[in-house]
Design an enzyme around this catalytic site. Structure first.
Site, PDB file in Angstrom:
ATOM      1  N   TYR A 287       0.830  -1.200   0.000  1.00 40.28           N
ATOM      2  CA  TYR A 287       0.000   0.000   0.000  1.00 40.28           C
ATOM      3  C   TYR A 287       0.866   1.252   0.000  1.00 40.28           C
ATOM      4  CZ  TYR A 287      -4.022   2.925   1.204  1.00 40.28           C
ATOM      5  OH  TYR A 287      -5.018   3.865   1.202  1.00 40.28           O
ATOM      6  N   TYR A 337      -5.438   5.517  -7.456  1.00 43.51           N
ATOM      7  CA  TYR A 337      -5.646   5.410  -6.012  1.00 43.51           C
ATOM      8  C   TYR A 337      -7.119   5.174  -5.755  1.00 43.51           C
ATOM      9  CZ  TYR A 337      -5.600   6.149  -1.032  1.00 43.51           C
ATOM     10  OH  TYR A 337      -5.753   5.970   0.317  1.00 43.51           O
TER      11      TYR A 337
END
Length: 383
Positions: A287, A337
């Site tokens: 991440y 994103y």
């Protein structure tokens, strides 16, 4: 104790295009991604009986189930903490399917962050208690909070902006190979990085994730059923969530060690349930809402010792052919994103052998959710 190890598999993935602004609503984007994932798996929407999403998801299972034509739904859940929830959605469905509560599960995330509002701009809502101790002192955005952790790591361990650039460059290089990425064919240089504007010092423009409209979904079934699906199955080998004692989101103020975040807690459980360790991971999807999360996660998940996350990035370690290729679709920094869900789908592509930046003979993949908030992680395994 019953184990989830390899009991379920991801058999379908789907996504919409990614862009700064898409005309479709979040509900429509969600349904498109879900239908694409079901088609990828060769499973009819009427067979879906389980859903999992984020608490921050604006679409809900009632409307989505009706719109895609799902059957009776016997399991549904939502996971909190934004990007920390991505892998947990798969984990919840794996648990439900492995215990017989459902047979076909859909996890998804749909978001219009590119064209939509920023959550922290809403000043009419009373701040939650933790934010009352940070926002009055200028930590208004996630970038401000992660900048604090980055500065602490720099101070204690000598991490540099060149180390953060290594992260940004690795993600951009992979996005340059991915036609679906927002940063496709848009190279990044060290000079561009070093001269870009500050967002929250020491984080510059390229240390921050993209602003994206888009949606993604995946389909989870039992390992037995997976053998008859359209695509090569990718097994959910291990799954974990992590919320450390006395945690305070992002800044981790109340702990004795702010740099030992949720990744450390999740990692202990993740590896305990697995048949392999960090040294056996062929590719990782870590991440990356902000570049410092990569060094912090490399340490938390055991790829290097404490304080060595910055140095680990040197010598092309994160690039294709390096010690640990990461975020091979471009990640949140350079593909899109969408609260980390693209990392799950990219992990599946790697173990199917269909990534645009394919790691040769990859059979194991780590996927992580957001470090800095209560988090989750997956170990995926090829047959």
């Amino acid at each position: 104790m019953a184990s989830l190890k390899d009991a379920t598999a991801i058999v379908g993935i789907g996504q919409t295009p990614f862009a700064k602004q898409l005309q479709a609503s979040e509900k429509e984007l969600a349904c498109r991604a879900i239908v694409a994932a079901l088609d990828d798996a060769g499973i009819a929407p009427s067979e879906v009986d389980a859903f999992a999403s984020y608490t921050m998801e604006e679409t809900d299972e009632v409307e989505v189930a009706k719109a895609v034509g799902a059957g009776d739904v016997t399991f549904f859940s939502k996971v909190g903490y934004g990007g920390g929830g991505s892998c947990a959605t798969v984990g919840h469905l794996a648990s439900a399917i492995a215990t017989g509560q459902a047979s076909v599960g859909i996890a998804w995330r749909s978001r219009k962050r590119g064209s939509g509002p920023r959550p922290w701009k809403n000043t009419t809502v009373q701040l939650p208690t933790p934010a009352q101790w940070t926002r009055p002192f200028g930590l208004l955005r996630p970038a401000d909070e992660i900048a604090m952790l980055a500065r602490r790591h720099m101070h204690e361990y000598g991490t540099t902006r060149d180390h953060l650039f290594n992260v940004a460059l690795a993600c951009r290089n992979r996005a340059n190979q991915n036609p679906a990425a927002m940063m496709y064919e848009r190279p990044l240089t060290r000079d561009m990085y070093m001269t870009s504007r500050w967002i929250s010092e020491p984080l510059c423009l390229f240390d921050n994730c993209l602003e994206t409209d888009g949606a993604l979904a995946c389909v989870i079934v039992s390992a037995e059923r997976a053998r008859d699906c359209r695509q090569k199955p990718v097994y959910v080998h291990s799954v974990a969530q992590g919320l450390p004692a006395q945690h305070h989101g992002m800044v981790n103020y109340w702990t004795d060690d702010p740099l030992s975040g949720p990744a450390w807690t999740a990692a202990r459980h993740l590896w305990k349930q697995a048949d392999f360790g960090p040294q056996d991971v062929d590719v990782a999807q870590i991440y990356d809402a902000f570049t410092p999360l990569i060094p912090l996660s490399l340490e938390g998940y055991g790829f290097c010792d404490r304080g060595e996350g910055g140095a680990f990035t040197e010598g092309g370690a994160l690039e294709s052919g390096g010690r640990l290729p990461i975020n091979t679709g471009g990640g949140g920094l350079s593909e899109a994103y969408v609260h980390g869900f693209n990392l799950i789908n990219e992990g599946v592509k790697q173990l199917r052998g269909t990534s645009t930046a394919q790691v040769p003979n990859a059979t194991t993949c780590l996927v992580t959710a957001g470090e800095g908030v209560p988090t989750s992680a997956l170990l995926l395994r090829a047959p």
